[in-house]
Design a protein around this motif. Structure first.
Motif, mmCIF file in Angstrom:
data_model
loop_
_atom_site.group_PDB
_atom_site.id
_atom_site.type_symbol
_atom_site.label_atom_id
_atom_site.label_comp_id
_atom_site.label_asym_id
_atom_site.label_seq_id
_atom_site.Cartn_x
_atom_site.Cartn_y
_atom_site.Cartn_z
ATOM 1 N N PRO A 1 0.808 -1.225 0.000
ATOM 2 C CA PRO A 1 0.000 0.000 0.000
ATOM 3 C C PRO A 1 0.840 1.273 0.000
ATOM 4 C CG PRO A 1 -0.535 -1.401 1.888
ATOM 5 C CD PRO A 1 0.540 -2.069 1.124
ATOM 6 N N TYR A 2 1.999 1.254 0.633
ATOM 7 C CA TYR A 2 2.812 2.464 0.675
ATOM 8 C C TYR A 2 3.394 2.797 -0.694
ATOM 9 C CZ TYR A 2 6.519 -1.004 1.369
ATOM 10 O OH TYR A 2 7.343 -2.088 1.258
ATOM 11 N N GLU B 1 0.546 4.604 -2.437
ATOM 12 C CA GLU B 1 0.366 5.934 -1.862
ATOM 13 C C GLU B 1 1.453 6.887 -2.322
ATOM 14 O OE1 GLU B 1 -1.484 8.927 -0.169
ATOM 15 O OE2 GLU B 1 -2.292 6.909 -0.355
ATOM 16 N N ARG C 1 0.575 7.935 -5.829
ATOM 17 C CA ARG C 1 -0.537 8.892 -5.803
ATOM 18 C C ARG C 1 -0.061 10.265 -5.347
ATOM 19 N NH1 ARG C 1 -3.989 4.548 -2.859
ATOM 20 N NH2 ARG C 1 -4.784 3.379 -4.620
ATOM 21 N N GLU C 2 0.821 10.304 -4.360
ATOM 22 C CA GLU C 2 1.343 11.582 -3.865
ATOM 23 C C GLU C 2 2.139 12.310 -4.948
ATOM 24 O OE1 GLU C 2 1.765 14.708 -1.482
ATOM 25 O OE2 GLU C 2 0.579 12.941 -1.009
#
Length: 75
Positions: A32-33, A36, A39-40
């Protein structure tokens, strides 16, 4: 009444005891990181595009890459 009963509980089969190696590329698991972070980065790019558009439309300021110091504006 004769039934063939399977041994219960079933014998434990460890993946380490298999003759074939497990293929890590066959799995589509993603941390998941990692998602993320991607996405960031995309949100940061979108923010920079929006700010450049607002500055160009409202104030006539063009943040093109050929301008000296334009890279340091968002850093």
């Amino acid at each position: 009444m004769s039934r063939t009963a399977a041994a219960w509980p079933p014998a434990h089969r460890s993946p380490y005891g298999l003759d074939t190696a497990l293929d890590g590329l066959a799995s589509r698991l993603v941390r998941p990181y990692v998602l993320e972070a991607e996405r960031e980065c995309e949100r940061a790019r979108q923010y920079r595009r929006r700010v450049a558009l607002v500055l160009a439309a409202d104030f006539g300021i063009d943040l093109d890459r050929h301008l000296i110091g334009a890279d340091g504006v968002f850093a």
